[in-house]
Design a protein around this motif. Structure first.
Motif, short mmCIF file in Angstrom:
data_model
loop_
_atom_site.label_atom_id
_atom_site.label_comp_id
_atom_site.label_asym_id
_atom_site.label_seq_id
_atom_site.Cartn_x
_atom_site.Cartn_y
_atom_site.Cartn_z
N LEU A 14 28.96 96.48 63.06
CA LEU A 14 30.40 96.58 62.79
C LEU A 14 31.16 95.40 63.37
CD1 LEU A 14 31.06 100.39 63.42
CD2 LEU A 14 30.94 99.21 61.22
N ARG A 15 30.83 95.05 64.63
CA ARG A 15 31.50 93.92 65.29
C ARG A 15 31.23 92.62 64.53
NH1 ARG A 15 30.39 94.48 70.65
NH2 ARG A 15 32.49 95.19 71.04
N GLN A 16 29.95 92.40 64.17
CA GLN A 16 29.58 91.17 63.46
C GLN A 16 30.30 91.09 62.12
OE1 GLN A 16 25.38 90.86 62.65
NE2 GLN A 16 25.62 89.01 61.45
N MET A 17 30.33 92.20 61.39
CA MET A 17 30.98 92.22 60.08
C MET A 17 32.48 91.92 60.22
SD MET A 17 30.71 95.19 57.19
CE MET A 17 28.94 95.02 57.07
N THR A 24 40.98 91.17 63.07
CA THR A 24 41.16 91.65 64.45
C THR A 24 41.01 93.16 64.48
OG1 THR A 24 43.53 91.99 64.20
CG2 THR A 24 42.81 89.78 64.91
N LEU A 25 40.78 93.69 65.69
CA LEU A 25 40.71 95.14 65.85
C LEU A 25 42.03 95.78 65.42
CD1 LEU A 25 38.76 95.64 69.21
CD2 LEU A 25 38.07 96.40 66.94
N ALA A 26 43.15 95.12 65.74
CA ALA A 26 44.45 95.65 65.37
C ALA A 26 44.61 95.73 63.85
CB ALA A 26 45.56 94.80 65.98
N ALA A 27 44.19 94.69 63.16
CA ALA A 27 44.30 94.67 61.69
C ALA A 27 43.39 95.74 61.07
CB ALA A 27 43.95 93.29 61.15
N LEU A 42 33.46 102.19 69.32
CA LEU A 42 32.45 102.27 68.26
C LEU A 42 31.61 101.00 68.24
CD1 LEU A 42 31.67 104.27 66.01
CD2 LEU A 42 33.31 103.16 64.53
N GLU A 43 32.28 99.84 68.29
CA GLU A 43 31.57 98.55 68.26
C GLU A 43 30.73 98.33 69.52
OE1 GLU A 43 34.22 95.30 67.50
OE2 GLU A 43 34.62 95.94 65.44
N SER A 44 31.16 98.85 70.65
CA SER A 44 30.42 98.64 71.91
C SER A 44 29.33 99.69 72.11
CB SER A 44 31.37 98.64 73.10
OG SER A 44 31.95 99.91 73.23
N GLY A 45 29.26 100.69 71.20
CA GLY A 45 28.23 101.71 71.31
C GLY A 45 28.61 102.87 72.21
N LEU A 46 29.85 102.88 72.72
CA LEU A 46 30.30 103.97 73.59
C LEU A 46 30.75 105.20 72.78
CD1 LEU A 46 32.30 101.90 76.22
CD2 LEU A 46 30.01 102.88 76.44
#
Length: 190
Positions: A14-17, A24-27, A42-46
């Motif tokens: 998700l982060r790579q995509m 941005t996370l905000a967008a 979600l992106e960090s796996g937490l």
């Protein structure tokens, strides 16, 4: 790959995509309705991915859900099956799943057999690829040539085979009841 391994790969994907698309996370939060903190976790796996979260993200990135999850690629779609010889005929199964509609390519050698009509539950469809196929169906006795097809209720006494003038190659399709055709007793003669 286990479910846990698949889920562990979702966050980095998700982060790579998102970064490849320069979003941005905000967008992404604005376009999905998911909070920035939830997207970050979600992106960090937490945070464990769920359909509730992944579907809006897939829509926002305009990708299939499979791409987000990293589903394994589909297997080789080619049907590779060993021929089956029954009663002198060679059958190549063209379907792999048990039950449901079954399809076979059949090669009937050149031979002249006396018709021995049988019945069973189901419905059958035949299509002649090459040669001439004799079909005895109830009171009908017809010859099908390349490019011709026949369909019939298999509760009607039927038999098909070579005309004796050469081999015949054809396709045969039938439903689950037709799978039992070789074990049913022949109809009683009056």
């Amino acid at each position: 790959m286990t479910t846990d391994e698949v889920l562990a790969g979702v966050g980095p994907r998700l982060r790579q995509m998102r970064k490849e698309r320069e979003v941005t996370l905000a967008a992404l939060s604005e376009s999905t309705g998911i909070s920035v903190s939830t997207l970050s976790r979600l992106e960090s796996g937490l945070r464990k991915p769920s359909l509730e979260l992944l579907l809006p993200i897939a829509r926002a990135h305009q990708v299939a859900l499979d791409e987000l999850v990293g589903a394994p690629p589909a297997g080789d779609p080619r049907v590779r099956s060993e021929p089956i010889v029954m009663g002198g005929r060679t059958h190549w199964p063209l379907t792999r799943q048990p039950g449901g509609l079954q399809a076979y390519k059949v090669l009937e050698p050149q031979r002249r057999l006396e018709p021995d009509p049988r019945t069973h539950e189901g419905y059958e469809w035949l299509y002649v690829l090459s040669g001439r196929l004799r079909l005895v169906l109830g009171e009908h006795d017809v010859v099908l040539t390349a490019g011709e097809a026949a369909e019939f209720d298999t509760r009607v006494p039927h038999w098909f085979g070579s005309t004796g003038e050469g081999p015949v190659e054809f396709l045969s399709l039938f439903g689950p009841q037709g799978e039992r055709m070789h074990v049913r007793a022949r109809p009683k003669r009056s």
